[in-house]
Design a protein around this motif. Sequence first.
Motif, PDB file in Angstrom:
ATOM      1  N   MET A   1       0.830  -1.207   0.000  1.00 37.14           N
ATOM      2  CA  MET A   1       0.000   0.000   0.000  1.00 37.14           C
ATOM      3  C   MET A   1       0.865   1.258   0.000  1.00 37.14           C
ATOM      4  SD  MET A   1      -2.831   1.242   2.797  1.00 37.14           S
ATOM      5  CE  MET A   1      -4.105   0.095   2.318  1.00 37.14           C
ATOM      6  N   LEU A   2       1.810   1.326   0.941  1.00 41.58           N
ATOM      7  CA  LEU A   2       2.723   2.474   1.044  1.00 41.58           C
ATOM      8  C   LEU A   2       4.146   2.002   0.756  1.00 41.58           C
ATOM      9  CD1 LEU A   2       3.150   5.504   1.940  1.00 41.58           C
ATOM     10  CD2 LEU A   2       3.656   4.577   4.207  1.00 41.58           C
ATOM     11  N   ARG A   3       4.805   2.709  -0.158  1.00 42.12           N
ATOM     12  CA  ARG A   3       6.188   2.343  -0.490  1.00 42.12           C
ATOM     13  C   ARG A   3       7.082   3.576  -0.429  1.00 42.12           C
ATOM     14  NH1 ARG A   3       5.724  -0.577  -5.284  1.00 42.12           N
ATOM     15  NH2 ARG A   3       5.857  -2.524  -4.132  1.00 42.12           N
ATOM     16  N   SER A  21      14.327   3.276   2.910  1.00 39.67           N
ATOM     17  CA  SER A  21      13.353   2.491   2.147  1.00 39.67           C
ATOM     18  C   SER A  21      12.535   1.645   3.108  1.00 39.67           C
ATOM     19  CB  SER A  21      14.060   1.574   1.138  1.00 39.67           C
ATOM     20  OG  SER A  21      14.757   2.328   0.166  1.00 39.67           O
ATOM     21  N   LEU A  22      11.219   1.657   2.919  1.00 37.69           N
ATOM     22  CA  LEU A  22      10.343   0.800   3.735  1.00 37.69           C
ATOM     23  C   LEU A  22       9.035   0.584   2.993  1.00 37.69           C
ATOM     24  CD1 LEU A  22       7.935   2.695   5.251  1.00 37.69           C
ATOM     25  CD2 LEU A  22       9.912   3.453   6.547  1.00 37.69           C
ATOM     26  N   GLU A  23       8.309  -0.450   3.415  1.00 32.23           N
ATOM     27  CA  GLU A  23       7.011  -0.754   2.815  1.00 32.23           C
ATOM     28  C   GLU A  23       6.006  -1.074   3.906  1.00 32.23           C
ATOM     29  OE1 GLU A  23       7.248  -3.907  -0.019  1.00 32.23           O
ATOM     30  OE2 GLU A  23       8.326  -2.703  -1.501  1.00 32.23           O
ATOM     31  N   VAL A  24       4.758  -0.700   3.662  1.00 31.71           N
ATOM     32  CA  VAL A  24       3.658  -1.070   4.550  1.00 31.71           C
ATOM     33  C   VAL A  24       2.583  -1.711   3.679  1.00 31.71           C
ATOM     34  CG1 VAL A  24       1.982  -0.290   6.267  1.00 31.71           C
ATOM     35  CG2 VAL A  24       4.157   0.930   6.019  1.00 31.71           C
ATOM     36  N   ASN A  25       2.276  -2.967   3.959  1.00 33.58           N
ATOM     37  CA  ASN A  25       1.264  -3.685   3.191  1.00 33.58           C
ATOM     38  C   ASN A  25      -0.112  -3.498   3.824  1.00 33.58           C
ATOM     39  OD1 ASN A  25       3.205  -4.886   1.373  1.00 33.58           O
ATOM     40  ND2 ASN A  25       3.793  -6.190   3.098  1.00 33.58           N
ATOM     41  N   SER A  31       6.036  -0.992  12.611  1.00 36.64           N
ATOM     42  CA  SER A  31       6.648  -0.069  13.582  1.00 36.64           C
ATOM     43  C   SER A  31       7.987   0.424  13.068  1.00 36.64           C
ATOM     44  CB  SER A  31       6.846  -0.759  14.930  1.00 36.64           C
ATOM     45  OG  SER A  31       5.618  -0.889  15.595  1.00 36.64           O
ATOM     46  N   LEU A  32       8.222   1.708  13.267  1.00 33.98           N
ATOM     47  CA  LEU A  32       9.521   2.324  12.971  1.00 33.98           C
ATOM     48  C   LEU A  32      10.095   2.768  14.310  1.00 33.98           C
ATOM     49  CD1 LEU A  32      11.518   3.345  10.793  1.00 33.98           C
ATOM     50  CD2 LEU A  32      10.165   5.457  10.689  1.00 33.98           C
ATOM     51  N   ALA A 183      -9.970  -3.995  12.845  1.00 37.13           N
ATOM     52  CA  ALA A 183     -11.147  -3.529  12.092  1.00 37.13           C
ATOM     53  C   ALA A 183     -10.789  -3.184  10.646  1.00 37.13           C
ATOM     54  CB  ALA A 183     -11.770  -2.323  12.782  1.00 37.13           C
ATOM     55  N   GLY A 184      -9.504  -3.354  10.274  1.00 31.95           N
ATOM     56  CA  GLY A 184      -9.102  -3.174   8.878  1.00 31.95           C
ATOM     57  C   GLY A 184      -8.167  -2.011   8.594  1.00 31.95           C
ATOM     58  N   MET A 185      -7.778  -1.258   9.632  1.00 33.08           N
ATOM     59  CA  MET A 185      -6.916  -0.093   9.429  1.00 33.08           C
ATOM     60  C   MET A 185      -5.447  -0.512   9.297  1.00 33.08           C
ATOM     61  SD  MET A 185      -6.959   3.251   9.185  1.00 33.08           S
ATOM     62  CE  MET A 185      -8.455   3.801  10.026  1.00 33.08           C
ATOM     63  N   THR A 186      -4.777   0.014   8.282  1.00 38.85           N
ATOM     64  CA  THR A 186      -3.334  -0.187   8.107  1.00 38.85           C
ATOM     65  C   THR A 186      -2.621   0.931   8.858  1.00 38.85           C
ATOM     66  OG1 THR A 186      -3.759  -1.144   5.924  1.00 38.85           O
ATOM     67  CG2 THR A 186      -1.504  -0.421   6.371  1.00 38.85           C
ATOM     68  N   ILE A 187      -1.532   0.593   9.580  1.00 39.91           N
ATOM     69  CA  ILE A 187      -0.903   1.573  10.470  1.00 39.91           C
ATOM     70  C   ILE A 187       0.620   1.538  10.341  1.00 39.91           C
ATOM     71  CG2 ILE A 187      -0.516   2.200  12.911  1.00 39.91           C
ATOM     72  CD1 ILE A 187      -3.374   0.972  13.424  1.00 39.91           C
TER      73      ILE A 187
END
Length: 234
Positions: A1-3, A21-25, A31-32, A183-187
């Motif tokens: 989702m986020l790259r 560089s990081l990714e969030v699916n 966590s960072l 509940a479906g939230m990407t964080i």
Amino acid sequence: MLRVKDLNVSYGAIHALHGVSLEVNQGEIVSLIGANGAGKTTTLHTISGLKKASSGEVSLDEHNLLTTPPEKIIRLGLAHVPEGRRIFASMTVAENLEMGAFIYNDKAKIAEDMENVYKHFPRLKERYRQAAGTLSGGEQQMLAIGRAMMSRPKILLMDEPSMGLSPLLVKEIFQIIQQLNQAGMTILLVEQNAKMALSIAHRAYVLETGKIVMSGPAKDMMEDDKVRKAYLGL
């Protein structure tokens, strides 16, 4: 989702981020973690358009965020819960939540979203007419999260949500973060309390002096000797 790819950011002569560089699916909590001054907040500010990058790429669902102003980034589905909460102190709880829904004109949709926030944060409903500046630190953090939720984001960027809170409230805030994720939230979570952050995350990145030095499943990080000594006090 986020790259985020090879992101470089400078403050004048100071090179704050070096090729991050990081990714969030979708559906993850990522966590960072890192020490004060490592560049965690700068990373979030650059992703959400508050800080300009020198070079690199940031994309949300293939949309280039580096050329998109912050108010349009919100419309693409990214909301930022800032460090220090930054609530509007003289406005009521309800007015703060309405500010989070500025991208919508649909009163019915806004009312529905407010009820959803109140479902997650019953204390805010009890205090909806109260000036936000009179809330406790924990309640202000709940309000900052609720305000971000009002824009119906796909992904939440959260910067130090436990800062200044008692251990009991920290536990409550992290339970809420988990509930939102379930509940479906990407964080994407920036947090100095590395132990708590790793305990709820799926994956994690370690940032040191503007560079990603380690990444992997959060459970593996919890057991890594370097991480344990540097960030977990073990």
